[in-house]
Structures are given as C-alpha cells and as structure tokens.
Enzyme design. Structure first.
Site, PDB file in Angstrom:
ATOM      1  N   CYS A   1       0.870  -1.184   0.000  1.00  0.00           N
ATOM      2  CA  CYS A   1       0.000   0.000   0.000  1.00  0.00           C
ATOM      3  C   CYS A   1       0.895   1.218   0.000  1.00  0.00           C
ATOM      4  O   CYS A   1       2.086   1.123   0.283  1.00  0.00           O
ATOM      5  CB  CYS A   1      -0.905   0.007   1.231  1.00  0.00           C
TER       6      CYS A   1
ATOM      7  N   CYS B   1      -0.086   4.204   1.673  1.00  0.00           N
ATOM      8  CA  CYS B   1      -0.459   5.207   2.683  1.00  0.00           C
ATOM      9  C   CYS B   1       0.622   5.509   3.710  1.00  0.00           C
ATOM     10  O   CYS B   1       0.722   6.614   4.207  1.00  0.00           O
ATOM     11  CB  CYS B   1      -1.762   4.835   3.375  1.00  0.00           C
TER      12      CYS B   1
ATOM     13  N   CYS C   1      -3.959   6.208   0.231  1.00  0.00           N
ATOM     14  CA  CYS C   1      -3.416   4.917  -0.211  1.00  0.00           C
ATOM     15  C   CYS C   1      -2.979   4.913  -1.673  1.00  0.00           C
ATOM     16  O   CYS C   1      -2.714   3.852  -2.240  1.00  0.00           O
ATOM     17  CB  CYS C   1      -4.439   3.814   0.028  1.00  0.00           C
TER      18      CYS C   1
ATOM     19  N   LYS D   1     -12.154  -4.755   2.381  1.00  0.00           N
ATOM     20  CA  LYS D   1     -11.585  -3.893   3.416  1.00  0.00           C
ATOM     21  C   LYS D   1     -12.516  -2.704   3.581  1.00  0.00           C
ATOM     22  O   LYS D   1     -12.753  -1.947   2.642  1.00  0.00           O
ATOM     23  CB  LYS D   1     -10.196  -3.428   3.009  1.00  0.00           C
TER      24      LYS D   1
ATOM     25  N   ARG E   1      -3.128   3.753  12.520  1.00  0.00           N
ATOM     26  CA  ARG E   1      -2.685   4.975  11.833  1.00  0.00           C
ATOM     27  C   ARG E   1      -1.710   5.761  12.700  1.00  0.00           C
ATOM     28  O   ARG E   1      -0.811   6.430  12.204  1.00  0.00           O
ATOM     29  CB  ARG E   1      -3.895   5.812  11.415  1.00  0.00           C
TER      30      ARG E   1
ATOM     31  N   ARG F   1     -11.140   7.716   3.711  1.00  0.00           N
ATOM     32  CA  ARG F   1     -10.873   6.666   2.726  1.00  0.00           C
ATOM     33  C   ARG F   1     -12.146   6.071   2.133  1.00  0.00           C
ATOM     34  O   ARG F   1     -12.128   4.999   1.545  1.00  0.00           O
ATOM     35  CB  ARG F   1     -10.065   5.545   3.381  1.00  0.00           C
TER      36      ARG F   1
ATOM     37  N   GLU G   1     -16.477  -8.305  -4.453  1.00  0.00           N
ATOM     38  CA  GLU G   1     -15.047  -7.953  -4.386  1.00  0.00           C
ATOM     39  C   GLU G   1     -14.187  -9.216  -4.333  1.00  0.00           C
ATOM     40  O   GLU G   1     -13.176  -9.328  -5.031  1.00  0.00           O
ATOM     41  CB  GLU G   1     -14.747  -7.103  -3.142  1.00  0.00           C
TER      42      GLU G   1
ATOM     43  N   LYS H   1     -11.704  -7.467   6.421  1.00  0.00           N
ATOM     44  CA  LYS H   1     -11.073  -6.613   7.425  1.00  0.00           C
ATOM     45  C   LYS H   1     -11.963  -5.428   7.741  1.00  0.00           C
ATOM     46  O   LYS H   1     -12.429  -4.794   6.792  1.00  0.00           O
ATOM     47  CB  LYS H   1      -9.742  -6.139   6.852  1.00  0.00           C
TER      48      LYS H   1
ATOM     49  N   SER I   1      -6.253  -3.184  14.581  1.00  0.00           N
ATOM     50  CA  SER I   1      -5.700  -2.481  15.738  1.00  0.00           C
ATOM     51  C   SER I   1      -6.763  -2.078  16.755  1.00  0.00           C
ATOM     52  O   SER I   1      -6.576  -2.248  17.955  1.00  0.00           O
ATOM     53  CB  SER I   1      -4.918  -1.262  15.258  1.00  0.00           C
TER      54      SER I   1
HETATM   55  C1  PBG Z   1      -3.146   0.539   5.034  1.00  0.00           C
HETATM   56  C2  PBG Z   1      -3.614  -0.362   6.070  1.00  0.00           C
HETATM   57  C3  PBG Z   1      -4.390  -0.030   7.174  1.00  0.00           C
HETATM   58  C4  PBG Z   1      -4.459  -1.159   7.965  1.00  0.00           C
HETATM   59  C5  PBG Z   1      -3.754  -2.162   7.317  1.00  0.00           C
HETATM   60  N1  PBG Z   1      -3.246  -1.651   6.126  1.00  0.00           N
HETATM   61  C6  PBG Z   1      -4.979   1.235   7.607  1.00  0.00           C
HETATM   62  C7  PBG Z   1      -5.921   1.991   6.818  1.00  0.00           C
HETATM   63  O1  PBG Z   1      -6.495   1.541   5.823  1.00  0.00           O
HETATM   64  O2  PBG Z   1      -6.092   3.126   7.216  1.00  0.00           O
HETATM   65  C8  PBG Z   1      -5.165  -1.230   9.274  1.00  0.00           C
HETATM   66  C9  PBG Z   1      -4.720  -2.267  10.187  1.00  0.00           C
HETATM   67  C10 PBG Z   1      -5.149  -2.118  11.582  1.00  0.00           C
HETATM   68  O3  PBG Z   1      -5.933  -1.241  11.973  1.00  0.00           O
HETATM   69  O4  PBG Z   1      -4.665  -2.932  12.348  1.00  0.00           O
HETATM   70  N2  PBG Z   1      -3.555   0.384   3.805  1.00  0.00           N
END
Ligand code: PBG
Length: 323
Positions: free
Chosen positions: A120, A122, A130, A195, A205, A217, A233, A248, A274
């Site tokens: 990615c 980002c 991203c 996602k 983040r 996003r 998807e 996710k 997270s």
């Molecule tokens: C980035 C990405 C993100 C996460 C994994 N890859 C964050 C986002 O999309 O802002 C989040 C993972 C997490 O919260 O543990 N593309």
C-alpha cells in the site's frame, strides 16, 4: 427426541468430553503477526495506542521474529514506516526501502518464517492516502501501477507473499500479471478484498503515521453497511488471480467472513485490526474483562465464522496461551 431424553449438557460435563466434540480449532498455525518496521538503528518504540506493540528497526525486528517463531506462529505481515514521505509514496517501491531491507534480513535469519508484505502507499505518501492523488482524488489506474511496482520489489527482496491493502480496482490482476512477467509466478497474493472504511483502524494509523491529511478513505474502502458487495469484491479478486481473500476488520464483520467463505470456498483470511486489539487491551487494563479468555474467544469466533488464517496483534501472545 426432546427433553428429558435429550440433554445437551451431558457432553459439556468435563473438559475431555467438550474437547471430543469441539467444532472449531484455534492454533498458532492459523495466526499471522503484523510487525512495524522503522528506519534507523537500535529502535524499539512502543506504540502508545497499542499496548504490547512496538515499532522495530531491522536488527530488533529480526530478534522479535525469533520470539515469534519460537511461540509457534509461522507467519508475519510487514508494514513499513519510512524515514521520509513524498507525494507518490516512492519509499514503497524503493529497492533499499525499509520493508525491502527488512524482508532480506528476515529471510536470511529465518528462512522458514513466512514473510508477507503489506502492499500500500499510505505509509509512504505525504498526504497519507493509499494512492496517487490527482485533483483531490486518489487516481485508481496510476496507483495500480505504483502498487505493482511495490509488490515486485517485495518479491525481489524475497517476500513469500504480497498483500495489497489499498482497495484500488484491478490491482490484483495487474500485480499478478507483473509478478508472473518478472519471474515470480510462485508468489501468492493475499488480497485485502473486503476492506471496510472502518473506525477501528485508528491505533494503526498512529503506529504507521498514515492518517490522511484531508478527507477520508470512503472513496476507495468499502461501506460498512454492505455485505453482498464484499462477495463481489472477493469473486473479482479471485478471477484476477488472488490466492487468499481477506476480510477486514474481523469481529464486527463475521457475517462477511461467513458469506465470503460460503460463496467462494477459497482460502479466507480475516484481519483482527488495531482497534479490536486495543479495545481488549484497554478493557483488560481496567480489569473489566479477563484478557486471555476474551482474546481467545474473539479469535475463536473468527475461525468459527469461516476464516482460515487470522492476522492479529495478539498472535505471539495467543500462541503462548494456546501452548
Ligand atoms: C493501510 C492499512 C491499514 C491497515 C492495514 N493496512 C490502515 C488503513 O487503511 O487506514 C489497518 C490495520 C489495523 O488497523 O490494524 N492500507
């Protein structure tokens, strides 16, 4: 035969009876540990919003991988936090980038550990989106090219699998095509297929320094209200060559995990993100839940819903609890 002949409690009486009929298995082999790698040397920085999680420079990362492997967890998912960011996220596809160097070091020290890389932009863009931003929007097709470049650079460094998490249309097909062209037909794609634009990514983040500078996003990640779309998807990603499809976050989207598994029959991963991790840590810290029991219950529920593999910040800890 109804009560009193049927008494489901009979098989709940002892742990060994319960073990005989347990439907869902959770073992360290199902878990993937996410790791944050930073530039610099001798760095081990705790992430404030994620108790127990640190950001490592490369030699510390290798040491952490030794502990992870010893716990019985066989796979890690790498995220890079570069020293510098720019408009086009060039650190993401730099051969000497933080992830590329970390992959080489990890594979040298731990050839048997499966190293998956997050693909990615980002973490590498100055604006935190991203992809490549043009006229205030993330440009899909330019971004796909940069993502493919990133994936190739990870494969060249020795990554065992690449995991695009950007949610651009068509990225799986382009990455697959370019990996094949560049001599990496054996590198699987773990696609973050469904996602969601989720509030549960907040602590990540913080850890990755990837909060978007403007907007959000929702123009590329999925609407939390949609489930049929997640199946579309996943199906599209499989047609484009994905090997594993990921949902996710995990626990707020167990219905989606179930649907994607039922509709595709493909290997499914779920990302216990997270925010899901930090909520458990925070409640446990206050003594409001029994952390070990609650965390293992959450992870078991993800497996029960149909996930084969689980990406979780609890991987190393849970593996120790399970052994
Ligand atoms: C980035 C990405 C993100 C996460 C994994 N890859 C964050 C986002 O999309 O802002 C989040 C993972 C997490 O919260 O543990 N593309």
């Amino acid at each position: 035969m109804p009560f009193p002949s049927t008494r489901l409690r009979r098989l709940r009486r002892t742990e060994s009876l319960r073990g005989l009929i347990r439907e869902t298995e959770l073992s360290p082999a199902h878990l993937i540990q996410p790791l944050f790698v930073v530039a610099g040397e001798n760095v081990r920085e705790p992430v404030d919003s994620m108790p127990g999680i640190e950001r490592f420079s490369i030699s510390e990362l290798v040491a952490e991988a030794t502990e992870i492997a010893a716990s019985g967890v066989n796979a890690v998912l790498l995220f890079g936090v570069p020293a510098a960011k720019d408009e086009s996220g060039s650190g993401a596809y730099d051969e000497e980038g933080v992830v590329q160097m970390a992959v080489r070091a990890l594979k040298e020290a731990h050839p048997d550990l499966t190293v998956i890389t997050d693909v990615c932009l980002c973490e590498y863009t100055s604006h935190g989106h991203c992809g490549f931003v043009r006229e205030g929007e993330v440009d899909n097709d330019i971004t796909v090219e940069l993502l493919a470049k990133t994936a190739i650079s990870h494969a060249e460094a020795g990554a065992d699998a690449v995991a695009p998490s950007d949610m651009m249309d068509g990225r799986v097909g382009t990455i697959r095509h370019q990996l094949d062209e560049e001599g990496h037909p054996g590198v699987p794609i773990v696609a973050y297929s469904a996602k969601y634009a989720s509030a549960f990514y907040g602590p990540f983040r913080d850890a990755a320094g990837s909060t978007p500078e403007f907007g959000d996003r929702r123009g590329y990640q999925m609407d939390p209200a949609n489930a049929e779309e997640a199946v579309r998807e996943a199906e599209l990603d499989l047609e484009e060559g994905a090997d594993v499809v990921m949902v996710k976050p995990a626990t707020p989207y167990l219905d989606v995990v179930r649907r994607v598994k039922a509709a595709t029959g493909a290997p499914v991963a779920a990302y216990h993100v997270s925010g899901e991790y930090s909520m458990l840590k925070a409640a446990a810290d206050r003594g409001w839940v029994d952390e070990r029991a609650a965390a293992l219950e959450a992870l078991t529920s993800i497996r029960r819903a149909g996930a084969d593999a689980i990406v979780t910040y609890y991987a190393k800890e849970a593996a120790a609890w399970l052994s």
